[in-house]
Design a protein around this motif. Structure first.
Motif, PDB file in Angstrom:
ATOM      1  N   GLY A  95      -3.803  11.221   4.037  1.00  0.00           N
ATOM      2  CA  GLY A  95      -2.377  10.948   4.122  1.00  0.00           C
ATOM      3  C   GLY A  95      -1.846  11.117   5.533  1.00  0.00           C
ATOM      4  O   GLY A  95      -1.044  10.310   6.012  1.00  0.00           O
ATOM      5  N   TRP A 113       0.638   8.710  -2.218  1.00  0.00           N
ATOM      6  CA  TRP A 113      -0.380   9.754  -2.104  1.00  0.00           C
ATOM      7  C   TRP A 113      -0.210  10.829  -3.177  1.00  0.00           C
ATOM      8  O   TRP A 113      -1.205  11.362  -3.694  1.00  0.00           O
ATOM      9  CB  TRP A 113      -0.341  10.388  -0.712  1.00  0.00           C
ATOM     10  CG  TRP A 113      -0.979   9.515   0.327  1.00  0.00           C
ATOM     11  CD1 TRP A 113      -0.362   8.879   1.371  1.00  0.00           C
ATOM     12  CD2 TRP A 113      -2.354   9.156   0.414  1.00  0.00           C
ATOM     13  NE1 TRP A 113      -1.264   8.161   2.099  1.00  0.00           N
ATOM     14  CE2 TRP A 113      -2.502   8.315   1.549  1.00  0.00           C
ATOM     15  CE3 TRP A 113      -3.482   9.467  -0.328  1.00  0.00           C
ATOM     16  CZ2 TRP A 113      -3.729   7.778   1.929  1.00  0.00           C
ATOM     17  CZ3 TRP A 113      -4.714   8.930   0.054  1.00  0.00           C
ATOM     18  CH2 TRP A 113      -4.819   8.097   1.163  1.00  0.00           C
ATOM     19  N   THR A 160     -10.902   6.720  -3.675  1.00  0.00           N
ATOM     20  CA  THR A 160     -10.669   8.148  -3.472  1.00  0.00           C
ATOM     21  C   THR A 160     -11.690   8.989  -4.220  1.00  0.00           C
ATOM     22  O   THR A 160     -12.159  10.023  -3.720  1.00  0.00           O
ATOM     23  CB  THR A 160      -9.252   8.531  -3.936  1.00  0.00           C
ATOM     24  OG1 THR A 160      -8.294   7.680  -3.301  1.00  0.00           O
ATOM     25  CG2 THR A 160      -8.935   9.980  -3.597  1.00  0.00           C
ATOM     26  N   VAL A 196      -6.773  14.117   0.132  1.00  0.00           N
ATOM     27  CA  VAL A 196      -5.483  13.425   0.152  1.00  0.00           C
ATOM     28  C   VAL A 196      -4.650  13.893   1.342  1.00  0.00           C
ATOM     29  O   VAL A 196      -3.981  13.086   2.008  1.00  0.00           O
ATOM     30  CB  VAL A 196      -4.727  13.650  -1.174  1.00  0.00           C
ATOM     31  CG1 VAL A 196      -3.276  13.197  -1.055  1.00  0.00           C
ATOM     32  CG2 VAL A 196      -5.417  12.892  -2.306  1.00  0.00           C
ATOM     33  N   GLY A 255      -3.569   2.947   1.255  1.00  0.00           N
ATOM     34  CA  GLY A 255      -2.348   3.586   0.773  1.00  0.00           C
ATOM     35  C   GLY A 255      -1.098   2.999   1.399  1.00  0.00           C
ATOM     36  O   GLY A 255      -0.046   2.904   0.751  1.00  0.00           O
TER      37      GLY A 255
END
Length: 518
Positions: free
Chosen positions: A368, A160, A341, A364, A105
């Motif tokens: 994140g 994200w 993911t 997430v 990410g």
């Protein structure tokens, strides 16, 4: 006993194929393949590369497809159904995806930022100082830092949120539609990029540097290992992605033919990327008055975020070229990010019987936070570089060895899985597949693991301190192992093996009969 919730499905074969190609075509195709090919024999590298694709890449892709489609579940569910105690191997693959998610990410956030920077060439006269200093605020040496780089937070948050949005929409409405939109767009943008690059001064010198064969390199075992490594890392195999994706296929699905198309499509894009990158590097060399072989930074993040900004500043229409290049990175990376993911979300959903929205928000949110604390700091580039090296070249290779050896020799399921492939596929898989999965692939992977592991233990990596490599490198692999053991031990939903969850040949015959009636 309550009936299990019906499993999500792709809308059809095309949706799955685009998602599979979208997963395989990622950042490594653009910034890894050209450099690996150039350093390992140029045009001659295509020979071991093709051999590796046919003897390892596609066979393992077939194995992933067969496992996911036959046993209908995420990686932990599939391996639990395959053999007693197998759930831990599935969670090990999920852990690898989890780790990759956390830093992937951040790279997408970089690419998104540089897409905007390209408009006015914000990096100025010194792209190196801009990327490492102004943008990443990189510390002088590796270490542990909680000093978060503030301007990375907004693009990272947007990445994200975009991933979260796709995950919540589901397999068909989220993952599939994202790939149907982004993959064709990626091909169009990158094709325009390559065509433009071919008309730059010096482009042919760049292509000559890439494709002029050095056949003497074919006797070098390191070149063959590099070819197997490139195929292995670029196809998204052996860490849960294709197992999870194939589990959403309808019972009547052509697995083998789809695998062939996905494998060759991925390799075709890699070669296209090589043409575009080296045509552009040829232009840079011509403008600088040096040979292509004298250029530095022809692979990895430095190629994308230092070398290419330099080239963009040199060429006419540079901002447009920059938007196309970094936009392509975003699209290629995002389709891969979504697939990674999905591995983790699907596993958590099935283990703890969570809804898609809850599982997506949980994963997430956790990833994140980790991506900010570990990879968006002033030492983030060092951490990303180290974790990526170890989790790919130790973690994924170990996963593949365990999977092939256990399936072939431990539970001896290759005949059953080959029968399953042939039952649903037009292209018939022969006994050659048994020998490749049972003998050739494990041997090659063991050699790769031994060579890489020995080098990392004896020589270290990039001159980083030993304590740092032990903590962030071997520590990432250790984390994946502990993650697997913990999640295997946690109580979760009991696997009831409902008939509508597992593949049954009778279901295929009934589906065919219904289609004939229609």
């Amino acid at each position: 006993m309550a009936k299990a919730t019906k499993r999500e499905q792709w809308s059809g074969q095309t949706g799955f194929l685009l998602a599979a190609i979208g997963s395989a075509v990622g950042l490594g195709n653009i910034w890894r393949f050209p450099g690996v090919a150039y350093e390992n024999g140029g045009g001659a590298f295509l020979i071991p590369y093709l051999v590796a694709l046919l003897t390892a890449g596609i066979p393992i892709l077939f194995l992933d497809y067969a496992l996911g489609h036959r046993y209908q579940g995420s990686a932990p569910t599939v391996f639990r159904r395959l053999f007693r105690g197998g759930e831990a191997l599935g969670w090990f693959q999920v852990a690898i995806s989890f780790v990759i998610m956390c830093y992937y990410g951040v790279i997408l956030a970089w690419a998104a930022s540089f897409t905007i920077f390209s408009v006015n060439e914000a990096w100025g006269d010194d792209p190196t100082a801009f990327f490492l200093g102004d943008y990443l605020e990189l510390a002088d040496e590796p270490g542990l830092s909680l000093d978060v780089v503030g301007h990375l937070l907004l693009p990272l948050l947007l990445v994200w949120l975009a991933v979260m949005f796709v995950m919540v929409l589901g397999v068909q409405n989220g993952v599939e539609k994202a790939n149907k939109l982004f993959l064709p767009l990626l091909v169009v943008l990158f094709a325009i990029l390559v065509v433009r690059a071919l008309f730059l001064d010096g482009a042919m010198e760049g292509l000559n540097a890439l494709f002029t064969p050095d056949f003497g390199q074919l006797t070098n075992t390191d070149v063959w290992l590099a070819a197997y490594g490139q195929i292995f890392f670029s196809l998204s195999i052996a860490f849960g992605i294709m197992i999870t994706y194939s589990s959403y296929l309808r019972r009547k699905s052509d697995l083998a033919s789809t695998g062939l198309v996905a494998g060759f499509a991925n390799s075709s894009f890699e070669i296209l990327a090589g043409i575009g990158v080296f045509a552009t590097l040829g232009f840079m060399a011509a403008q600088s008055g040096v040979g292509v072989n004298e250029l530095e930074g022809i692979t990895g993040p430095i190629l994308s975020f230092v070398t290419f900004p330099q080239i963009i500043s040199m060429m006419p229409g540079g901002p447009i070229f920059g938007v196309l290049f970094f936009g392509s990175l975003v699209l290629a990376g995002f389709t891969s990010m979504v697939s990674i993911t999905q591995v983790v979300v699907a596993a958590v959903q099935e283990k703890f019987d969570l809804g898609r929205a809850a599982a997506s928000a949980l994963i997430v949110g956790v990833c994140g936070t980790i991506s900010i604390l570990l990879f968006a700091t002033t030492t983030g580039l060092y951490t990303l570089d180290t974790v990526d090296k170890y989790i790919n070249e130790i973690g994924i290779i170990t996963s593949a060895i365990l999977m092939t050896v256990i399936v072939a020799w431990g539970v001896r399921k290759l005949p059953e899985l080959r029968a399953h492939l042939n039952r649903v596929s037009v292209f018939q898989v022969g006994m050659w597949w048994h020998w490749l999965i049972a003998v050739v692939v494990p041997i090659m992977l063991l050699v790769m693991l031994g060579s890489t592991g020995y080098s990392l233990l004896i020589d270290g990596y990039e001159g980083y301190p030993t304590w740092y490599l032990n903590l962030m490198g071997w520590g990432a692999v250790g984390f994946a192992i502990i993650f697997a053991l913990v999640f295997t031990a946690l109580p979760g939903r009991r696997d009831r093996r409902h008939e509508d969850e597992l593949f049954d040949p009778d279901d295929l015959r009934e589906e065919e009969e219904r289609e004939e009636v229609r």
